[in-house]
Motif scaffolding. Sequence first.
Motif, PDB file in Angstrom:
ATOM      1  N   SER A 134       0.830  -1.198   0.000  1.00  0.00           N
ATOM      2  CA  SER A 134       0.000   0.000   0.000  1.00  0.00           C
ATOM      3  C   SER A 134       0.864   1.246   0.000  1.00  0.00           C
ATOM      4  CB  SER A 134      -0.918   0.019   1.222  1.00  0.00           C
ATOM      5  OG  SER A 134      -1.849  -1.035   1.169  1.00  0.00           O
ATOM      6  N   SER A 169      -9.942   0.200   0.477  1.00  0.00           N
ATOM      7  CA  SER A 169      -9.510  -1.200   0.521  1.00  0.00           C
ATOM      8  C   SER A 169     -10.356  -2.047   1.464  1.00  0.00           C
ATOM      9  CB  SER A 169      -8.041  -1.278   0.947  1.00  0.00           C
ATOM     10  OG  SER A 169      -7.871  -0.862   2.301  1.00  0.00           O
ATOM     11  N   ALA A 187      -1.617  -3.059   5.835  1.00  0.00           N
ATOM     12  CA  ALA A 187      -0.836  -2.237   4.910  1.00  0.00           C
ATOM     13  C   ALA A 187       0.498  -1.896   5.588  1.00  0.00           C
ATOM     14  CB  ALA A 187      -1.596  -0.956   4.566  1.00  0.00           C
ATOM     15  N   ASN A 188       1.587  -2.482   5.098  1.00  0.00           N
ATOM     16  CA  ASN A 188       1.725  -3.436   4.015  1.00  0.00           C
ATOM     17  C   ASN A 188       1.501  -4.861   4.516  1.00  0.00           C
ATOM     18  OD1 ASN A 188       2.368  -1.387   2.184  1.00  0.00           O
ATOM     19  ND2 ASN A 188       4.553  -1.627   2.469  1.00  0.00           N
TER      20      ASN A 188
END
Length: 843
Positions: free
Chosen positions: A172, A239, A337-338
């Motif tokens: 992300s 997301s 994220a991540n």
Amino acid sequence: MDGPSGQDQRASAAGRPAARPPLRRAAHWARDYARLPGIPDEFIGADGEPRPVWNRFADTFAALAPTDIDRRFASADRHLREAGVTYRSPGDNAERSWPLSHLPLLIDETEWTQLSQGIVQRAELLERVLQDVYGAGQLVASGALPAAAVAGSSEYLRPVCGVKPPGGRFLSIYAADIGRGPDGRWWVLSDRTQAPSGMGYALENRLVQSRAFSSIYKSMNVERLAPFFEAFRDALRASADRDEPRIGVLTPGTFSETYFEHATLARYLGFLLVEGDDLAVSGDRVHIRTVAGLKRVDVLLRRLDSNSLDPLELDAASRLGVAGLMDVVRKGGVVLANMPGSGVLEARALLGFLPSLCRRVLGEDLKIPHIATWWCGQKSARDEVLSRLDEFAIEGAYGRAVPGFAASGPVLASELSAPERERLRAAISQRGIDYVGQEVVRLSTTPVWEDGKIAPRPFVLRVFAAATPDGWTVMPGGFCRIADKLDARAVSMGDGARAADVWVVADKAVAARTLLPGSDNVRIRRIAGVLPSRAADNLFWLGRYLERAEATLRLIRALAAQHRDPGKGSPAQLNTAERIQRLLLAWGAIAQTSRTQGARVADEALQAEDQFGSALSLLKSAQRTAISLRERLSPDAWQVITEMSNQLAQDIDDDDAVVSTAELLLEKLASLAGLAQENMNRAAGWRFLDMGRRAERAINTARFARQFGYDEATPEDLDVLLTLVDCQITYRSRYLIGPSLAPIRDLVVLDLYNPRSVAFQIEVLNEHIAGLPVLKENGLIERPQRLAISLGARLTAAEAAHLDGRTLFALEQDLLNLAEAIGQHYFPHGPNATRPEKLTGLA
């Protein structure tokens, strides 16, 4: 199959001629830069002329008077101190002030556009590689990527294999550390795919510099950072699998090297700052423990290393993560994220394969090359490195440290002793998989201000890219680290000695942007918001520490007044002073031996670092607690707390200075209480802060009443009691007689109109507890409210004439039990704690 030799990515070692044409504009800058002949820098372009973007800044800056420059720099430093911008270096026990360079790094928008295209390409390439490494595995199967180069990294996580990332992406946020090489081109020094840090500090750098040089900043048409953060925030929101997701910043805690940045990001983006202990897995979801029960969290911006995320499937020794988190990720219940395991691409072993991977995956060459790198796990690369060992910087293939060497960073073979060089050669020969060789590239320099003049220093720029539904977007600027030495080799940078703001300068005016949404697309809400139990706990104890410090300061002031009184030496006064000292001893403000040295008592109670109840220790405890609440405290509140600790850290020479310091700190505590009362939103956070103050004030007042309002209290004792609870004026206006026991007990303990009385604190606590959400909807009164109601009823029915010492002691114990009950009910800790839950289900 051997990878590339590194020759197709090798940086040119040739520099420009040392001679430069004379400069007619900002000539003093160029003269300073002439100290490093032959090394291109940010001020001088490849043609030997000043870059236009620097000319614009230099001419405006040079027009400032020396006093104006000093004033602006001092303003920037003051803002950093007042805002509490700090960081920790590895191994530090204490935080350090943020070392911001006073001059920005400037890049024109044309060059930045080209640079951004290369960063976007690299981010997309690494995303595709991650998808394959943890998915189909075609790159390894085809030989394009050696399996050992991937599996050798501790960041390669088997539990992630085959997992489809919730939200659709592994990355992300991506960052690349870049530098300008000797040929004037930018080179990638390393990739950051784990949990790239620096965005929050870049934000603070911009805030400080735009204030210090507001006129220059506006005239330079600097690209704003807000659009990048807005796109990043919206991408995280998109997301999730519901329209209004709850997003948290997952931090290791206050001892993290970059905790301040985590708090900054949470506050700026409007996210919750959470630690692993704040989270709990229930079913296929992750929930935040709040004072209102368990609340679902949809997205976690991870600032925690992958291996620490889940003690069940990853590092079993980790106490920072959430048990069962990986199973929730596997089931698509939370977006990380991540993604865990994304840090595998930070391994330098993979750098040499990226050019060929880019051609294979994206069908194009890398737009920004990186330092030529040879992974010694391959025979041809190992032979190349060993044959020219003195020309290379040796690094660990999977981390900064070189296996077998104490240094935390690269090792220059040419600077090792002969035995050490042979030891390194043998280690590479025996186990080359653990080592990479990199060419030593010299870095460009940027201007810094030292000793009243311009000086060149090498720098590394970290550039950030965020994945959005419309593709990657690059932060216009970044996080610049500047070395403190003139050694311009990339390997000598380390973490840098100071930071700088980065200005991407446009030719036309830049529209001002903010993260605040427009009024036409905001759904109006009036809600208290979510308060994690840990934050509530810290707010409660912040209130208690501050109130406890105030009580100690009042005792110090009262003791000093006894010593300064003209009637000093009378038996009554000696008895009162002895009572004050006994109370300070019982509170841990002084040591037993200090009571025999009367002059030292007040000073020790004020500044003794080894006494847990001294004013200094209490205010430091308050400051440590406030650190955990940085995302919730206003800059003004943080400034007051910091100023109080700094005030007590100074040397105080005499009794008068002790008293004046105590009075000054009492004023600051009053201002802090006013800030909380007038500026804090009346949500649960404010309630717990005020509950901490009220509970502690009730306990202290009851103790004051027992200590100085005992049955045989002297007028001196009663006078001190009125002073400690700040009721001298009220008593004198109400009673036209001297200090009398019964009316004073009534005023101090039972009077609901007195904001310092015990009864008043209980009434406020009852209101707060009644305003908090119940955790079990069974219709029964919960324990904190039951205790508070009982105390309130007893005080309402009590009579001052019957408040003897035993009654006051029992009251004090009941107040301590109430404070303990609040903590047990709302602040669950540890695996055996009773977790808040609602019978109606989870939110």
